[in-house]
Write an enzyme that holds these catalytic residues in place. Structure first.
Site, PDB file in Angstrom:
ATOM      1  N   HIS A   1      34.880  47.258   6.479  1.00 14.75           N
ATOM      2  CA  HIS A   1      35.334  45.982   6.522  1.00 14.75           C
ATOM      3  C   HIS A   1      34.145  44.986   6.537  1.00 14.75           C
ATOM      4  CE1 HIS A   1      35.816  46.621  11.195  1.00 14.75           C
ATOM      5  NE2 HIS A   1      35.046  45.524  10.909  1.00 14.75           N
TER       6      HIS A   1
HETATM    7  P1  TYD Z   1      39.505  48.621  13.611  1.00 19.57           P
HETATM    8  O1  TYD Z   1      39.144  47.072  13.266  1.00 19.57           O
HETATM    9  O2  TYD Z   1      40.349  49.536  12.478  1.00 19.57           O
HETATM   10  O3  TYD Z   1      38.477  49.317  14.058  1.00 19.57           O
HETATM   11  P2  TYD Z   1      37.015  49.897  13.431  1.00 19.57           P
HETATM   12  O4  TYD Z   1      36.637  48.645  12.376  1.00 19.57           O
HETATM   13  O5  TYD Z   1      36.180  50.427  14.600  1.00 19.57           O
HETATM   14  O6  TYD Z   1      37.312  50.886  12.421  1.00 19.57           O
HETATM   15  O7  TYD Z   1      40.565  48.410  14.726  1.00 19.57           O
HETATM   16  C1  TYD Z   1      41.301  49.725  15.436  1.00 19.57           C
HETATM   17  C2  TYD Z   1      42.555  49.131  15.888  1.00 19.57           C
HETATM   18  O8  TYD Z   1      42.202  48.248  17.250  1.00 19.57           O
HETATM   19  C3  TYD Z   1      43.291  48.039  15.049  1.00 19.57           C
HETATM   20  O9  TYD Z   1      44.789  48.252  15.337  1.00 19.57           O
HETATM   21  C4  TYD Z   1      42.994  46.405  15.842  1.00 19.57           C
HETATM   22  C5  TYD Z   1      42.838  47.049  17.218  1.00 19.57           C
HETATM   23  N1  TYD Z   1      41.647  46.299  17.734  1.00 19.57           N
HETATM   24  C6  TYD Z   1      42.071  45.042  18.467  1.00 19.57           C
HETATM   25  O10 TYD Z   1      43.238  45.160  18.865  1.00 19.57           O
HETATM   26  N2  TYD Z   1      41.163  44.462  19.335  1.00 19.57           N
HETATM   27  C7  TYD Z   1      39.854  44.726  18.865  1.00 19.57           C
HETATM   28  O11 TYD Z   1      38.838  43.787  19.465  1.00 19.57           O
HETATM   29  C8  TYD Z   1      39.336  45.501  17.766  1.00 19.57           C
HETATM   30  C9  TYD Z   1      37.965  45.637  17.463  1.00 19.57           C
HETATM   31  C10 TYD Z   1      40.322  46.072  17.305  1.00 19.57           C
END
Ligand code: TYD
Length: 141
Positions: free
Chosen positions: A55
């Protein structure tokens, strides 16, 4: 030799205090970071074949440090593509908005600490690569 990084991305060395008792790194926002820290999170226990990230953020700036182990992070601002190995607890990556990023090749002991300038906001994410490219083209007009 590290290839050129996308616009606004920067590897920031952190001061390390080491002696015979071990190593210590402190991160101070006014000294080390060009933003105020609103949130910290860490990613760990990632399988070796997993990809994370995939992303870009519309406005969020972040700073990522592998405080244990290593992972690769692919960075793409629409013109420059680069891969950085995060493997040093005393060097972090400044990750500005509108840079597509993907983390891969996590070591089993990797703990990736991320400091962020704003609370979690799903509306700030662009999770579709074509949408990211279109937003880059629109902003360049
Ligand atoms: P995601 O953004 O998909 O992680 P990455 O970019 O590392 O692959 O986030 C995974 C899950 O965690 C998603 O359900 C959102 C949640 N999340 C939070 O609740 N707070 C946060 O600060 C972050 C970064 C993610």
């Amino acid at each position: 030799m590290q290839s050129p990084l996308p616009s606004g991305c920067r590897l920031i060395p952190l001061e390390e205090h080491g002696d015979e008792r071990g190593r210590l790194v402190a991160i101070e926002q006014s000294r080390d970071l060009p933003f105020e820290i609103a949130r910290a999170y860490y990613v760990f226990g990632v399988g070796v074949d997993s990809r994370r990230g995939l992303h870009a953020h519309r406005t969020l700036v972040q700073f990522a440090v592998a405080v244990s182990g290593r992972c690769k992070i692919l960075l793409d601002d629409g013109s420059i593509n680069s891969t950085v190995m995060l493997d040093d607890p005393a060097t972090g990556l400044l990750l500005p908005p509108m840079v597509w990023h993907e983390m891969t090749d996590f070591s089993t002991d990797c703990v990736l600490l991320v400091l962020a300038a704003a609370p979690y906001d799903e509306a700030d994410y662009i999770r579709d690569y074509d949408e990211f490219r279109a937003a880059i083209v629109r902003s360049a007009r």
